[in-house]
Design a protein around this motif. Sequence first.
Motif, PDB file in Angstrom:
ATOM      1  N   THR A 104     -25.431  -4.356  32.032  1.00 53.21           N
ATOM      2  CA  THR A 104     -25.360  -5.776  31.661  1.00 53.21           C
ATOM      3  C   THR A 104     -24.770  -5.942  30.263  1.00 53.21           C
ATOM      4  N   GLN A 105     -25.231  -5.103  29.330  1.00 50.13           N
ATOM      5  CA  GLN A 105     -24.742  -5.194  27.943  1.00 50.13           C
ATOM      6  C   GLN A 105     -23.255  -4.848  27.847  1.00 50.13           C
ATOM      7  N   ILE A 106     -22.810  -3.857  28.604  1.00 50.75           N
ATOM      8  CA  ILE A 106     -21.392  -3.474  28.591  1.00 50.75           C
ATOM      9  C   ILE A 106     -20.537  -4.609  29.140  1.00 50.75           C
ATOM     10  N   LYS A 107     -20.977  -5.187  30.256  1.00 49.97           N
ATOM     11  CA  LYS A 107     -20.234  -6.305  30.851  1.00 49.97           C
ATOM     12  C   LYS A 107     -20.153  -7.478  29.875  1.00 49.97           C
ATOM     13  N   ASP A 108     -21.297  -7.800  29.245  1.00 52.00           N
ATOM     14  CA  ASP A 108     -21.366  -8.891  28.276  1.00 52.00           C
ATOM     15  C   ASP A 108     -20.459  -8.620  27.070  1.00 52.00           C
ATOM     16  N   ALA A 119     -35.570   5.780  25.366  1.00 49.99           N
ATOM     17  CA  ALA A 119     -35.676   4.795  24.279  1.00 49.99           C
ATOM     18  C   ALA A 119     -34.260   4.376  23.891  1.00 49.99           C
ATOM     19  N   LEU A 120     -34.032   3.079  23.803  1.00 49.80           N
ATOM     20  CA  LEU A 120     -32.713   2.548  23.451  1.00 49.80           C
ATOM     21  C   LEU A 120     -32.788   1.763  22.151  1.00 49.80           C
ATOM     22  N   TRP A 121     -31.745   1.953  21.296  1.00 43.84           N
ATOM     23  CA  TRP A 121     -31.613   1.127  20.105  1.00 43.84           C
ATOM     24  C   TRP A 121     -31.109  -0.239  20.553  1.00 43.84           C
ATOM     25  N   LEU A 122     -31.808  -1.288  20.141  1.00 44.13           N
ATOM     26  CA  LEU A 122     -31.404  -2.649  20.508  1.00 44.13           C
ATOM     27  C   LEU A 122     -30.709  -3.357  19.351  1.00 44.13           C
ATOM     28  N   GLY A 123     -30.621  -2.712  18.214  1.00 41.26           N
ATOM     29  CA  GLY A 123     -30.024  -3.321  17.028  1.00 41.26           C
ATOM     30  C   GLY A 123     -31.120  -3.803  16.099  1.00 41.26           C
ATOM     31  N   ALA A 124     -30.745  -4.113  14.856  1.00 38.59           N
ATOM     32  CA  ALA A 124     -31.679  -4.588  13.826  1.00 38.59           C
ATOM     33  C   ALA A 124     -32.853  -3.621  13.671  1.00 38.59           C
ATOM     34  N   ASP A 125     -32.560  -2.309  13.752  1.00 35.73           N
ATOM     35  CA  ASP A 125     -33.574  -1.253  13.597  1.00 35.73           C
ATOM     36  C   ASP A 125     -34.724  -1.368  14.588  1.00 35.73           C
ATOM     37  N   ILE A 126     -34.409  -1.807  15.815  1.00 31.11           N
ATOM     38  CA  ILE A 126     -35.431  -1.927  16.867  1.00 31.11           C
ATOM     39  C   ILE A 126     -35.106  -0.952  17.990  1.00 31.11           C
ATOM     40  N   MET A 127     -36.098  -0.153  18.354  1.00 27.05           N
ATOM     41  CA  MET A 127     -35.950   0.768  19.489  1.00 27.05           C
ATOM     42  C   MET A 127     -37.047   0.453  20.494  1.00 27.05           C
ATOM     43  N   ASN A 154     -12.511 -12.412  13.747  1.00 28.17           N
ATOM     44  CA  ASN A 154     -12.012 -11.045  13.567  1.00 28.17           C
ATOM     45  C   ASN A 154     -13.162 -10.078  13.337  1.00 28.17           C
ATOM     46  N   LYS A 155     -14.172 -10.511  12.573  1.00 29.02           N
ATOM     47  CA  LYS A 155     -15.348  -9.665  12.326  1.00 29.02           C
ATOM     48  C   LYS A 155     -16.123  -9.449  13.622  1.00 29.02           C
ATOM     49  N   THR A 156     -16.296 -10.543  14.396  1.00 33.96           N
ATOM     50  CA  THR A 156     -16.984 -10.433  15.686  1.00 33.96           C
ATOM     51  C   THR A 156     -16.261  -9.453  16.597  1.00 33.96           C
ATOM     52  N   PHE A 157     -14.921  -9.575  16.646  1.00 32.74           N
ATOM     53  CA  PHE A 157     -14.098  -8.694  17.484  1.00 32.74           C
ATOM     54  C   PHE A 157     -14.278  -7.235  17.061  1.00 32.74           C
ATOM     55  N   SER A 158     -14.234  -6.974  15.738  1.00 36.84           N
ATOM     56  CA  SER A 158     -14.392  -5.604  15.230  1.00 36.84           C
ATOM     57  C   SER A 158     -15.774  -5.050  15.559  1.00 36.84           C
ATOM     58  N   ASP A 159     -16.816  -5.887  15.384  1.00 34.86           N
ATOM     59  CA  ASP A 159     -18.193  -5.444  15.673  1.00 34.86           C
ATOM     60  C   ASP A 159     -18.366  -5.090  17.151  1.00 34.86           C
ATOM     61  N   LEU A 160     -17.809  -5.928  18.032  1.00 32.66           N
ATOM     62  CA  LEU A 160     -17.916  -5.679  19.478  1.00 32.66           C
ATOM     63  C   LEU A 160     -17.151  -4.418  19.871  1.00 32.66           C
ATOM     64  N   LYS A 161     -15.972  -4.241  19.275  1.00 26.61           N
ATOM     65  CA  LYS A 161     -15.142  -3.074  19.589  1.00 26.61           C
ATOM     66  C   LYS A 161     -15.836  -1.785  19.144  1.00 26.61           C
ATOM     67  N   ARG A 162     -16.580  -1.886  18.036  1.00 29.55           N
ATOM     68  CA  ARG A 162     -17.319  -0.729  17.533  1.00 29.55           C
ATOM     69  C   ARG A 162     -18.563  -0.461  18.386  1.00 29.55           C
ATOM     70  N   ARG A 163     -19.153  -1.516  18.944  1.00 30.76           N
ATOM     71  CA  ARG A 163     -20.392  -1.398  19.717  1.00 30.76           C
ATOM     72  C   ARG A 163     -20.168  -0.843  21.124  1.00 30.76           C
ATOM     73  N   LEU A 164     -19.041  -1.186  21.730  1.00 29.43           N
ATOM     74  CA  LEU A 164     -18.786  -0.838  23.135  1.00 29.43           C
ATOM     75  C   LEU A 164     -18.844   0.677  23.415  1.00 29.43           C
ATOM     76  N   PRO A 165     -18.190   1.535  22.612  1.00 29.01           N
ATOM     77  CA  PRO A 165     -18.266   2.977  22.905  1.00 29.01           C
ATOM     78  C   PRO A 165     -19.692   3.522  22.874  1.00 29.01           C
ATOM     79  N   GLY A 166     -20.541   2.976  21.986  1.00 25.45           N
ATOM     80  CA  GLY A 166     -21.935   3.415  21.920  1.00 25.45           C
ATOM     81  C   GLY A 166     -22.698   3.065  23.187  1.00 25.45           C
ATOM     82  N   LEU A 167     -22.461   1.862  23.706  1.00 24.39           N
ATOM     83  CA  LEU A 167     -23.118   1.444  24.954  1.00 24.39           C
ATOM     84  C   LEU A 167     -22.662   2.329  26.116  1.00 24.39           C
ATOM     85  N   GLU A 168     -21.348   2.604  26.169  1.00 25.35           N
ATOM     86  CA  GLU A 168     -20.817   3.442  27.251  1.00 25.35           C
ATOM     87  C   GLU A 168     -21.353   4.861  27.162  1.00 25.35           C
TER      88      GLU A 168
END
Length: 199
Positions: A149-153, A127-135, A56-70
């Motif tokens: 690729t990230q959106i598809k994944d 410049a893209l944020w890759l997560g874990a405070d890495i750009m 459930n946590k993984t699902f919530s994290d992915l759902k939150r991440r997708l709009p940012g990638l788009e």
Amino acid sequence: MENLLRPKKTNPRGIPEAPFIEKVEEYVVSPDQFEQVFQAFQERLQQYKYMMESKNKTFSDLKRRLPGLESNLKMCGVLKGGKSAGDEDEDEEEDEEEENKQIEVNYQLDDTLYTKAVIEKPVDKVALWLGADIMMEYPLDEAIELLHTQIKDCEEKLIEAEQDVEFLRENITTMEVNTARLYNWDVERRQKERLAASK
């Protein structure tokens, strides 16, 4: 006892399917084994609940991440000079921006704070944020390819997480029924023993 909860089937991610107890006697050969069997089923139930919480946590994290990638992909499309999905009504504005060789954008500094920036065209790096405070800086075309690729994944993982949550929900229900059947069997057995002893 080791074979007691050995799965006959697993889902595509290797989560074991819960057995269903039709006859308690197939699992509890003698009353001495009851506690061990009951504990094994309760432990498996807790494992399913823990996995469900994690999925459930993984699902919530992915759902939150997708709009940012788009949103990032859409912005890269604007920077490249093409129209992103849903921008058909902005033809005149984009033509004007092309002429001026500048793009004026609003961007978010904080949860409630936005500001404007003027970007000089052509833009060849982002410049893209890759997560874990890495750009990291990427060429624009490479960034667009990476975001696709990230959106598809992300979409594929969302589907998998949703399937796993549903699978776990069904197995939690099965294990709750199993533990109830075991408990009721033991209560009934003890009652019979007390009645036999009182005669």
